[in-house]
Design an enzyme around this catalytic site. Structure first.
Site, PDB file in Angstrom:
ATOM      1  N   GLU A  38       0.836  -1.212   0.171  1.00 25.40           N
ATOM      2  CA  GLU A  38       0.095   0.036  -0.054  1.00 25.40           C
ATOM      3  C   GLU A  38       0.839   1.231  -0.026  1.00 25.40           C
ATOM      4  O   GLU A  38       1.774   1.249   0.738  1.00 25.40           O
ATOM      5  CB  GLU A  38      -0.942  -0.126   1.240  1.00 25.40           C
ATOM      6  CG  GLU A  38      -1.819   0.865   1.343  1.00 25.40           C
ATOM      7  CD  GLU A  38      -2.628   1.087   2.520  1.00 25.40           C
ATOM      8  OE1 GLU A  38      -2.818   0.133   3.395  1.00 25.40           O
ATOM      9  OE2 GLU A  38      -3.490   2.060   2.596  1.00 25.40           O
ATOM     10  N   ARG A 264       5.127 -12.739   9.611  1.00 21.79           N
ATOM     11  CA  ARG A 264       5.662 -11.685   9.542  1.00 21.79           C
ATOM     12  C   ARG A 264       7.063 -11.535   9.866  1.00 21.79           C
ATOM     13  O   ARG A 264       7.527 -12.298  10.900  1.00 21.79           O
ATOM     14  CB  ARG A 264       5.013 -10.473  10.285  1.00 21.79           C
ATOM     15  CG  ARG A 264       3.639  -9.835   9.701  1.00 21.79           C
ATOM     16  CD  ARG A 264       3.233  -9.018  10.707  1.00 21.79           C
ATOM     17  NE  ARG A 264       3.603  -7.636  10.361  1.00 21.79           N
ATOM     18  CZ  ARG A 264       2.934  -6.871   9.502  1.00 21.79           C
ATOM     19  NH1 ARG A 264       2.049  -7.383   8.826  1.00 21.79           N
ATOM     20  NH2 ARG A 264       3.531  -5.736   9.266  1.00 21.79           N
ATOM     21  N   LYS A 274       5.003   0.204  10.015  1.00 24.80           N
ATOM     22  CA  LYS A 274       5.018   1.517   9.394  1.00 24.80           C
ATOM     23  C   LYS A 274       4.480   2.417  10.276  1.00 24.80           C
ATOM     24  O   LYS A 274       5.036   3.547  10.151  1.00 24.80           O
ATOM     25  CB  LYS A 274       3.884   1.423   8.018  1.00 24.80           C
ATOM     26  CG  LYS A 274       4.978   1.198   6.662  1.00 24.80           C
ATOM     27  CD  LYS A 274       3.776   1.388   5.551  1.00 24.80           C
ATOM     28  CE  LYS A 274       3.483  -0.008   5.020  1.00 24.80           C
ATOM     29  NZ  LYS A 274       2.306   0.063   3.918  1.00 24.80           N
TER      30      LYS A 274
HETATM   31  P1  ATP Z   1       2.667  -2.331   8.139  1.00 20.95           P
HETATM   32  O1  ATP Z   1       2.011  -3.176   9.246  1.00 20.95           O
HETATM   33  O2  ATP Z   1       4.147  -2.028   8.536  1.00 20.95           O
HETATM   34  O3  ATP Z   1       1.981  -1.210   7.879  1.00 20.95           O
HETATM   35  P2  ATP Z   1       1.462  -3.409   5.924  1.00 20.95           P
HETATM   36  O4  ATP Z   1       1.248  -4.942   5.795  1.00 20.95           O
HETATM   37  O5  ATP Z   1       0.252  -2.635   6.238  1.00 20.95           O
HETATM   38  O6  ATP Z   1       2.739  -3.053   6.972  1.00 20.95           O
HETATM   39  P3  ATP Z   1       1.796  -3.196   3.044  1.00 20.95           P
HETATM   40  O7  ATP Z   1       2.003  -2.155   2.362  1.00 20.95           O
HETATM   41  O8  ATP Z   1       0.328  -3.583   3.254  1.00 20.95           O
HETATM   42  O9  ATP Z   1       2.138  -2.972   4.570  1.00 20.95           O
HETATM   43  O10 ATP Z   1       2.791  -4.645   2.806  1.00 20.95           O
HETATM   44  C1  ATP Z   1       2.906  -5.039   1.548  1.00 20.95           C
HETATM   45  C2  ATP Z   1       3.054  -6.293   1.660  1.00 20.95           C
HETATM   46  O11 ATP Z   1       4.239  -6.718   2.743  1.00 20.95           O
HETATM   47  C3  ATP Z   1       2.036  -7.308   2.347  1.00 20.95           C
HETATM   48  O12 ATP Z   1       1.935  -8.364   1.464  1.00 20.95           O
HETATM   49  C4  ATP Z   1       2.367  -7.532   3.565  1.00 20.95           C
HETATM   50  O13 ATP Z   1       1.684  -8.773   4.225  1.00 20.95           O
HETATM   51  C5  ATP Z   1       3.902  -7.690   3.471  1.00 20.95           C
HETATM   52  N1  ATP Z   1       4.488  -7.338   4.949  1.00 20.95           N
HETATM   53  C6  ATP Z   1       4.443  -6.206   5.504  1.00 20.95           C
HETATM   54  N2  ATP Z   1       4.890  -6.073   6.687  1.00 20.95           N
HETATM   55  C7  ATP Z   1       5.632  -7.449   6.744  1.00 20.95           C
HETATM   56  C8  ATP Z   1       6.629  -8.022   7.484  1.00 20.95           C
HETATM   57  N3  ATP Z   1       7.014  -7.520   8.832  1.00 20.95           N
HETATM   58  N4  ATP Z   1       7.107  -9.429   7.348  1.00 20.95           N
HETATM   59  C9  ATP Z   1       6.854  -9.812   5.892  1.00 20.95           C
HETATM   60  N5  ATP Z   1       5.812  -9.340   5.148  1.00 20.95           N
HETATM   61  C10 ATP Z   1       5.226  -8.345   5.357  1.00 20.95           C
HETATM   62 MG    MG Z   2      -1.206  -4.077   4.905  1.00 23.30          MG
END
Ligand code: ATP
Ligand code: MG
Length: 573
Positions: A38, A264, A274
């Site tokens: 995102e 994760r 984030k």
């Molecule tokens: P955050 O919780 O840090 O805001 P997010 O999941 O909301 O992260 P996205 O931009 O939606 O951020 O993530 C893009 C992809 O990266 C998604 O498929 C998500 O599952 C994966 N992802 C995000 N954080 C991690 C992590 N700590 N380990 C592995 N994959 C991750």
């Molecule tokens: Mg997400």
């Protein structure tokens, strides 16, 4: 187990499953994955795991991996984030070729899917307020209640939904909800909201829309539109899978992707959220998203971390089904391993102590040959100037050394790397008693660093020639948090390390470093790996960041673990 099976590296559960699918002819043997960020912030090391997994799996199975921006929320998303994400994925060494997609590209199709659901009696326009919807939803222990608008006719729903799209209503007046089951034990299945009204401009579609799909409605269908075969995502979406499957089952979609969840990445002494990283930036605990202490890809890059080190790290931690906390030391180990092969070595004195060689001719100098990287013969050698006045590291001298200190001390002889043996003859102090200069003799017969009579010294020190050296400031970075799991605390900011940055002024580097290009990573002999800061360093004002020290704690941890394992085996026998 037969021999060949034994030799193959063990596949993680995702690769095992994909192997089965491919062998079973599912999706005609095709493997198509995607990385779906995102664009509402910068990528961090956790995302790197997902990137390595999605692009890695596609490469290994001869498939493809798309980059898709899940840009369904116009309020938090910006083009600058999208740009930086593209840069970061490329920097990590992956390429989506011409397959850069956006959920917003599918807004038209998603809207048609919503109408399709309404037509099938599987979605309705609900006019409860957000608060009421929450209230009606029930809890984990209590079933929800049906919305009073749940039985609106298809015609009425279509009419209202079209008017929502046409901009006739205020935000919050209506939402579109799936009609599933308000008594489902899975809260995600209790008539989730699919569309909401937002009178907001979107960074790509501008004012074209005033209703936007919820992430849960966009995600699965975007995967289906792209023909994704394996939709790999993190564990928090496990409970959403029944919803994605339900929606796809209702619709006439080109394919039904298989979602597989994995843990994760969490890393000790830092955070991978984030939202929390944003707080660190906004509250000024760091200088920005690219502060070298940040676990963001930008921060890691500016710190001197290499893409290969990150990829190797991700391979080492593997992919598992259960959340765990991985060691920062393992990332550092991967980094040292890569830099050890590739970073040229130089001499730099961070805390200079003046050394005068009293028997070296005044006004003269010479050049000595130094090896650029003993790990890489092709890196060759360079010439380093040597003269009567030098700097050595203040920590390499002790006036009154304890037993285990083998470096320079009064009356003692040591080797200067690539140069000569020197002996400390006299210690000069200022009025406060601080040592300000050492007067030493050098042995001209030891040029290159060995004595013809075979005598040995116990230490080899790095040094620079005072008249030739270039000044620099050096930033020593330490862990951003003091606790191994800062996210576990009530307020993660409690354990911020107040000493995570120490700036040293007046460091002296060998002259070859005067032209260091920004982002060039080098080893300062005996001190660690350093990188010329990509923003602040220039030939007039050299600024180096410490990437990582030379001390390898991970090797120690591993040795310790091996030792423990062999001990327990012995006990069992
Ligand atoms: P955050 O919780 O840090 O805001 P997010 O999941 O909301 O992260 P996205 O931009 O939606 O951020 O993530 C893009 C992809 O990266 C998604 O498929 C998500 O599952 C994966 N992802 C995000 N954080 C991690 C992590 N700590 N380990 C592995 N994959 C991750
Ligand atoms: Mg997400």
């Amino acid at each position: 187990m037969n021999e060949t099976a034994d030799k193959k590296p063990k596949l993680d559960f995702i690769r095992e499953r994909i192997t089965q699918d491919v062998q079973g002819g599912k999706n005609a043997g095709r493997v198509i994955t995607r990385f779906p960020p995102e664009p509402n912030g910068y990528l961090h090391i956790g995302h790197a795991k997902s990137i390595c997994l999605n692009f890695g799996v596609a490469q290994e199975f001869g498939g493809r991996c798309n980059l898709r921006f899940d840009d369904t929320n116009p309020i938090t998303e910006e083009a600058k984030y999208a740009r930086s994400i593209r840069e970061d994925v490329h920097w990590l060494g992956f390429d989506w070729e011409d397959r850069l997609y956006h959920a917003s590209d599918y807004f038209g199709q998603l809207y048609r899917y919503a109408e399709e659901l309404i037509g099938k009696g599987k979605a309705y326009v609900c006019s409860l307020t957000g608060e009421e919807i929450r209230h009606y939803r029930g809890t984990l222990s209590e079933p929800g209640r049906n919305s009073p608008y749940r039985d609106r006719s298809v015609q009425e729903n279509l009419d209202l939904f079209r008017r929502m799209k046409a901009g006739e209503f205020e935000e919050g007046a209506h939402v579109l909800r799936a009609k599933i089951d308000m008594a489902s034990p899975n809260l995600n299945m209790r008539d989730p909201v699919l569309y909401r009204i937002l009178h907001e401009s979107h960074h790509r579609t501008a004012g074209a829309w005033c209703i936007y799909p919820m992430y849960d409605f966009a995600h699965g269908q975007s995967d289906a539109i792209e023909g994704i075969t394996h939709s790999l995502c993190t564990l928090e979406f496990e409970d959403h899978r029944p919803l994605y499957d339900w929606i796809l089952d209702q619709l006439d979609v080109p394919c039904h992707p298989q979602q597989i969840e994995f843990a994760r990445l969490n890393l000790t002494f830092t955070i991978t959220s984030k939202r929390k990283l944003k707080l660190l930036v906004e509250e000024g605990h760091v200088s920005g998203w690219d502060d070298p202490r940040m676990p963001t890809i930008r921060g890691l890059r500016r710190r001197g971390c290499t893409p290969r080190a990150i990829r190797n790290f991700c391979e080492r931690i593997g992919v598992a089904k259960r959340d765990s906390l991985h060691e920062m030391a393992l990332l550092e180990y991967s980094l040292r391993e890569d830099l050890n092969q590739r970073a040229p070595r130089y001499m730099a004195v961070l805390k200079p102590l003046k050394v005068v060689l009293t028997n070296y001719p005044q006004g003269e100098s010479e050049e000595l040959e130094a090896i650029n990287n003993p790990e890489d013969e092709s890196a060759g050698t360079r010439m380093v100037p040597f003269s009567r006045v030098l700097y050595i590291e203040r920590d390499d001298f002790m006036e009154d050394p304890p037993k285990k200190f083998f470096r320079l001390a009064p009356g003692r002889e040591v080797r200067l790397r690539y140069a000569y043996f020197i002996t400390c003859r006299e210690v000069v102090k200022d009025d406060s008693g601080e040592v300000v200069e050492l007067r030493c003799s050098y042995d001209p017969d030891t040029r290159g660093g060995s004595a013809p009579d075979g005598r040995r010294v116990k230490a080899t020190l790095h040094w620079v020639s005072a008249q030739h050296a270039v000044p620099a400031s050096v930033r020593l970075y330490d862990r951003l948090f003091e606790k191994p799991n800062p996210a576990a605390a009530e307020d993660f900011r409690e354990s911020l390390n107040p000493n995570s940055l120490q700036v040293l002024q007046g460091c002296r580097l060998e002259p070859a470093l005067a032209q260091a290009s920004p982002s060039q990573t080098v080893q300062f002999e005996r001190l660690g790996y350093f990188v010329a800061d990509s923003l602040d360093s220039s030939p007039e004002n050299l600024v180096f960041n410490r990437t990582v020290t030379l001390r390898d704690t991970w090797a120690k941890v591993e040795k310790h673990l091996r030792h423990q394992a062999s001990q327990s085996k012995r006990k069992k026998r």
